[in-house]
Design a protein around this motif. Structure first.
Motif, short mmCIF file in Angstrom:
data_model
loop_
_atom_site.label_atom_id
_atom_site.label_comp_id
_atom_site.label_asym_id
_atom_site.label_seq_id
_atom_site.Cartn_x
_atom_site.Cartn_y
_atom_site.Cartn_z
N THR A 1 0.82 -1.21 0.00
CA THR A 1 0.00 0.00 0.00
C THR A 1 0.86 1.26 0.00
N ASN A 2 2.12 1.17 0.40
CA ASN A 2 2.99 2.33 0.35
C ASN A 2 3.41 2.58 -1.09
N ARG A 3 2.86 3.62 -1.66
CA ARG A 3 3.07 3.91 -3.08
C ARG A 3 4.54 4.14 -3.42
N PHE A 4 5.27 4.81 -2.54
CA PHE A 4 6.68 5.11 -2.84
C PHE A 4 7.55 3.86 -2.79
N GLN A 5 7.29 2.97 -1.84
CA GLN A 5 8.03 1.71 -1.81
C GLN A 5 7.75 0.89 -3.06
N ARG A 6 6.51 0.85 -3.43
CA ARG A 6 6.11 0.08 -4.61
C ARG A 6 6.71 0.69 -5.87
N LEU A 7 6.67 1.99 -5.96
CA LEU A 7 7.24 2.70 -7.10
C LEU A 7 8.74 2.39 -7.20
N TRP A 8 9.43 2.45 -6.08
CA TRP A 8 10.86 2.16 -6.06
C TRP A 8 11.14 0.72 -6.50
N ARG A 9 10.35 -0.21 -5.98
CA ARG A 9 10.53 -1.62 -6.33
C ARG A 9 10.35 -1.85 -7.84
N HIS A 10 9.36 -1.20 -8.43
CA HIS A 10 9.14 -1.35 -9.86
C HIS A 10 10.21 -0.64 -10.68
N ALA A 11 10.64 0.54 -10.20
CA ALA A 11 11.64 1.33 -10.94
C ALA A 11 13.00 0.64 -10.95
N THR A 12 13.30 -0.10 -9.89
CA THR A 12 14.63 -0.71 -9.79
C THR A 12 14.62 -2.21 -10.07
N ALA A 13 13.50 -2.73 -10.52
CA ALA A 13 13.40 -4.17 -10.77
C ALA A 13 14.38 -4.60 -11.86
N SER A 14 15.09 -5.65 -11.57
CA SER A 14 16.07 -6.19 -12.50
C SER A 14 15.46 -7.32 -13.32
N HIS A 15 15.62 -7.23 -14.62
CA HIS A 15 15.13 -8.31 -15.48
C HIS A 15 15.95 -9.58 -15.26
N LYS A 16 17.19 -9.41 -14.84
CA LYS A 16 18.07 -10.55 -14.68
C LYS A 16 17.54 -11.55 -13.64
N LYS A 17 16.98 -11.03 -12.54
CA LYS A 17 16.50 -11.90 -11.47
C LYS A 17 15.38 -12.84 -11.94
N TRP A 18 14.35 -12.28 -12.56
CA TRP A 18 13.25 -13.15 -12.97
C TRP A 18 13.65 -14.02 -14.15
N GLN A 19 14.58 -13.53 -15.00
CA GLN A 19 15.03 -14.34 -16.13
C GLN A 19 15.79 -15.58 -15.67
N GLN A 20 16.41 -15.50 -14.49
CA GLN A 20 17.06 -16.68 -13.92
C GLN A 20 16.02 -17.73 -13.54
N GLN A 21 14.85 -17.26 -13.09
CA GLN A 21 13.80 -18.18 -12.67
C GLN A 21 12.94 -18.65 -13.84
N PHE A 22 12.88 -17.84 -14.89
CA PHE A 22 12.09 -18.18 -16.08
C PHE A 22 12.99 -18.10 -17.31
N PRO A 23 13.93 -19.05 -17.43
CA PRO A 23 14.81 -19.03 -18.61
C PRO A 23 14.02 -19.35 -19.88
N LYS A 24 14.64 -19.12 -20.99
CA LYS A 24 14.00 -19.35 -22.29
C LYS A 24 13.46 -20.78 -22.38
N SER A 25 14.18 -21.73 -21.82
CA SER A 25 13.73 -23.13 -21.87
C SER A 25 12.39 -23.31 -21.15
N LEU A 26 12.19 -22.60 -20.03
CA LEU A 26 10.92 -22.71 -19.31
C LEU A 26 9.81 -21.99 -20.07
N LEU A 27 10.14 -20.86 -20.68
CA LEU A 27 9.13 -20.15 -21.48
C LEU A 27 8.66 -21.04 -22.64
N THR A 28 9.59 -21.72 -23.27
CA THR A 28 9.26 -22.64 -24.36
C THR A 28 8.41 -23.80 -23.83
N ARG A 29 8.76 -24.30 -22.66
CA ARG A 29 7.98 -25.39 -22.05
C ARG A 29 6.55 -24.95 -21.75
N ILE A 30 6.38 -23.74 -21.25
CA ILE A 30 5.05 -23.20 -20.97
C ILE A 30 4.24 -23.15 -22.26
#
Length: 171
Positions: A4-33
């Motif tokens: 609910t804290n808009r500034f914390q949420r804004l910061w989290r979205h602004a600084t989100a790294s694509h690398k982190k989720w890409q480690q969890q969802f590699p191309k092989s998993l996307l293809t499997r899905i």
């Protein structure tokens, strides 16, 4: 987890790294899905789409758009509502908000209680917390298939059209 804290949420979205989720969802998993979706749809009259969104547009975060509202936006943008039997289903993974949502079109939503979708999301969330991204996602897709097959099975009179792309949308 929608903060609910808009500034914390804004910061989290602004600084989100694509690398982190890409480690969890590699191309092989996307293809499997995508393969699982393609194998699922001939069994029922539903159409499944999956969206993995690392971070929402900052204007949406500032406007306090909830993950559920964002899932509905994606549902509309991708035309998941525009299927012959109104049986499109969207699985939305909001990475920065740690949010999971299932949005179902009216042709299936009136047949399936909202708690069924919530249970699938809860189980997927538990798998993600346990770092079981592949197993959790595969299980969730199998559960979606089971629900759709139970409520809107494909019979011999329906042509197996693939009305929507099976490609995972990554944002």
């Amino acid at each position: 987890m929608h903060t609910t804290n808009r500034f914390q949420r804004l910061w989290r979205h602004a600084t989100a790294s694509h690398k982190k989720w890409q480690q969890q969802f590699p191309k092989s998993l996307l293809t499997r899905i995508e393969t699982l979706i393609a194998a699922s749809e001939p069994k029922h009259l539903g159409q499944i789409r999956v969206v993995i969104e690392n971070n929402m547009p900052l204007s949406d975060v500032w406007a306090n758009v909830s993950p559920r509202e964002r899932a509905w936006q994606c549902f509309g943008e991708l035309g998941v509502w525009d299927t012959e039997y109104n049986t499109g289903v969207l699985l939305y993974i909001g990475w920065s908000d740690r949010a999971l949502e299932i949005v179902a079109d009216r042709g299936i939503a009136r047949q399936v209680d909202e708690q069924v979708w919530q249970k699938i999301c809860q189980q997927l969330s538990q798998a993600f917390v346990a770092q079981q991204f592949e197993t959790g996602t595969e299980t969730a897709l199998q559960q979606l298939t089971d629900v759709l097959q139970a409520h809107i099975p494909r019979d011999g009179s329906h042509i197996a059209d693939n009305e929507l792309s099976d490609e995972v949308v990554v944002r």
